[in-house]
Design an enzyme around this catalytic site. Structure first.
Site, mmCIF file in Angstrom:
data_model
loop_
_atom_site.group_PDB
_atom_site.id
_atom_site.type_symbol
_atom_site.label_atom_id
_atom_site.label_comp_id
_atom_site.label_asym_id
_atom_site.label_seq_id
_atom_site.Cartn_x
_atom_site.Cartn_y
_atom_site.Cartn_z
ATOM 1 C CD1 TRP A 28 0.565 0.515 3.234
ATOM 2 C CD2 TRP A 28 -0.155 -1.593 3.122
ATOM 3 N NE1 TRP A 28 1.081 -0.161 4.301
ATOM 4 C CE2 TRP A 28 0.657 -1.455 4.269
ATOM 5 C CE3 TRP A 28 -0.713 -2.845 2.845
ATOM 6 C CZ2 TRP A 28 0.920 -2.511 5.136
ATOM 7 C CZ3 TRP A 28 -0.445 -3.889 3.718
ATOM 8 C CH2 TRP A 28 0.360 -3.731 4.840
ATOM 9 C CD GLU A 41 -2.996 3.490 7.569
ATOM 10 O OE1 GLU A 41 -2.780 3.119 8.730
ATOM 11 O OE2 GLU A 41 -2.084 3.883 6.817
ATOM 12 C CD GLN A 46 -5.881 -2.178 18.498
ATOM 13 O OE1 GLN A 46 -6.615 -2.306 17.523
ATOM 14 N NE2 GLN A 46 -6.302 -1.713 19.638
ATOM 15 N N GLY A 85 -8.094 -10.945 14.936
ATOM 16 C CA GLY A 85 -8.477 -10.425 16.256
ATOM 17 C C GLY A 85 -9.158 -9.076 16.166
ATOM 18 C CE1 TYR A 124 -0.993 6.752 11.800
ATOM 19 C CE2 TYR A 124 -2.450 4.977 11.093
ATOM 20 C CZ TYR A 124 -1.218 5.610 11.058
ATOM 21 O OH TYR A 124 -0.214 5.120 10.275
ATOM 22 C CG ASP A 142 1.382 5.707 14.526
ATOM 23 O OD1 ASP A 142 2.322 6.510 14.734
ATOM 24 O OD2 ASP A 142 1.522 4.695 13.825
ATOM 25 C CB CYS A 196 13.014 7.032 16.376
ATOM 26 S SG CYS A 196 12.965 7.723 18.041
ATOM 27 C CB CYS A 206 19.209 9.276 14.560
ATOM 28 S SG CYS A 206 17.785 10.373 14.542
ATOM 29 C CB SER A 310 -5.991 -4.147 24.750
ATOM 30 O OG SER A 310 -7.368 -4.189 24.501
#
Ligand code: SF4
Length: 366
Positions: A28, A41, A46, A85, A124, A142, A196, A206, A310
């Protein structure tokens, strides 16, 4: 709070100079079709990229456009989603597709606010679709972006509160400035995945290190600051794997208002212990009224299957039982249904059950 001498101009210039789309190839990437961006997305929420990628490809093959998806059967979509899930995402996926098809003539809204109105689309995803598909000047936020911004700015504002989220959204907009949002958003996501990273930030290589406050203050792994930890509730599921001499099993659909809504399962007795015996299950109020325990023979009891969500940890035990007579379905909609073993594929099952099935040969040897 943010440190005054943070240079967002330095940040965005170095970030864009570092960015190469091919460093992190994904199906994508550089996509401008809002349907495919939105689909990717939702699938990736998750979910790790390696796990989500094949699902994305299966979905675009089965449902190449949002109108085709909108016309799909609920059960077929849930089946294709099986194993990912967080099934509320699949239900919202369908709701949003039908909203786009019915209320927007099959075209996604072209603004951030219009996208945010669709079911299951949060800030997001709205920002991602608005910037990638429609070139809107809006920054994505995010977990990756929280971490990068908090570290670069040396900012210890907790990220899990609503004021904290708003604060970081403002920082993200400041970091974005006037450069093209699609490229900036793609770059910052790749930067979070490749440089990062949460536990092994590559500060030595970096591109923005010279302006990074966390590096200067030796606080890289202290940031970002999250709010209070959420408590995780343990739950104990005892599944009754009941079959008859024709290799048919009882299956029921999970009710609304709980995890795994609308998926199918063996009849379930939920208790407060993983050690509950079959005798105790028979006395429990969850024991199915239509299931006569005197006609059952216990074949075996599985080990404990664990599944982390979660806010809940599920411990599941499967009690494999043979029925002396042929199973009879209860009246719908409360079921359970009687389903031959070779038709299980038609039903979307929670991952904890498919793991058990993969581990087990359900041949009872009458
Ligand atoms: S220097 Fe380290 S902590 Fe700072 S932005 Fe770069 S990788 Fe992240």
């Amino acid at each position: 709070m943010a440190i005054a001498n943070v240079s967002w101009q330095h940040f965005r210039e170095e970030l864009l100079a570092w960015y190469r789309p091919e460093r992190r190839p994904m199906p994508w990437k550089e996509e401008t079709d809002p349907y495919r961006i939105w689909l990717s997305e939702i699938i990736l929420q998750q979910t790790r990229v390696e796990q989500g990628w094949p699902y994305f490809e299966r979905f675009v093959t089965a449902y190449p456009t949002v109108t085709v998806l909108a016309a799909a059967e609920d059960d077929a979509v849930m089946k294709l989603w099986e194993g990912l899930g967080y099934y509320s995402r699949a239900r919202n996926l369908l709701k949003a597709a039908r909203t786009v098809a019915d209320e927007h003539g099959g075209k996604f809204p072209a603004t951030y606010a219009g996208l945010l109105d669709l079911p299951g689309i949060g800030p997001y995803t709205a920002a991602a679709v608005a910037s990638f598909a429609f070139g809107r000047q809006v920054a994505v936020l995010d977990g990756n972006v929280f971490r990068i911004l908090a570290r670069y700015a040396g900012d210890a504002t907790p990220t899990t509160t609503e004021p904290g989220r708003k604060h970081f959204q403002q920082l993200a907009e400041r970091a974005l400035g006037e450069v093209p949002a699609a490229r900036f958003n793609q770059a910052i996501m790749d930067f979070g995945a490749l440089v990062c990273t949460p536990k092994q930030a590559d500060c030595a290589r970096c591109p923005v290190a010279s302006g990074c406050q966390a590096l200067a203050q030796d606080r890289v792994y202290d940031l970002p600051v999250k709010g209070k930890k959420t408590t995780v509730r343990p739950r104990y599921f005892h599944y009754l794997v009941v079959s008859d001499a024709r290799d048919r099993y009882l299956l029921e659909q999970r009710p609304a208002g709980d995890i795994w809504q609308s998926l199918y399962q063996f009849p379930l007795v939920e208790t407060d212990s993983v050690d509950t015996s079959l005798e105790q299950l028979i006395q429990h109020t969850d024991w199915p009224a239509t299931l006569d325990p005197t006609r059952l023979r216990q074949l075996r009891r599985s080990g404990v299957y664990r599944h982390q969500l979660s806010h809940q940890t599920i411990g599941a035990v499967f009690h494999v039982l043979a029925s002396h007579g042929l199973l009879a379905p209860a009246a719908p909609p409360d079921s359970p249904m009687v389903v031959p073993r070779d038709e299980f594929d038609r039903y979307a099952l929670p991952r904890i059950i498919t793991r058990f099935l993969e581990d087990t040969t359900l041949t009872l040897g009458f």
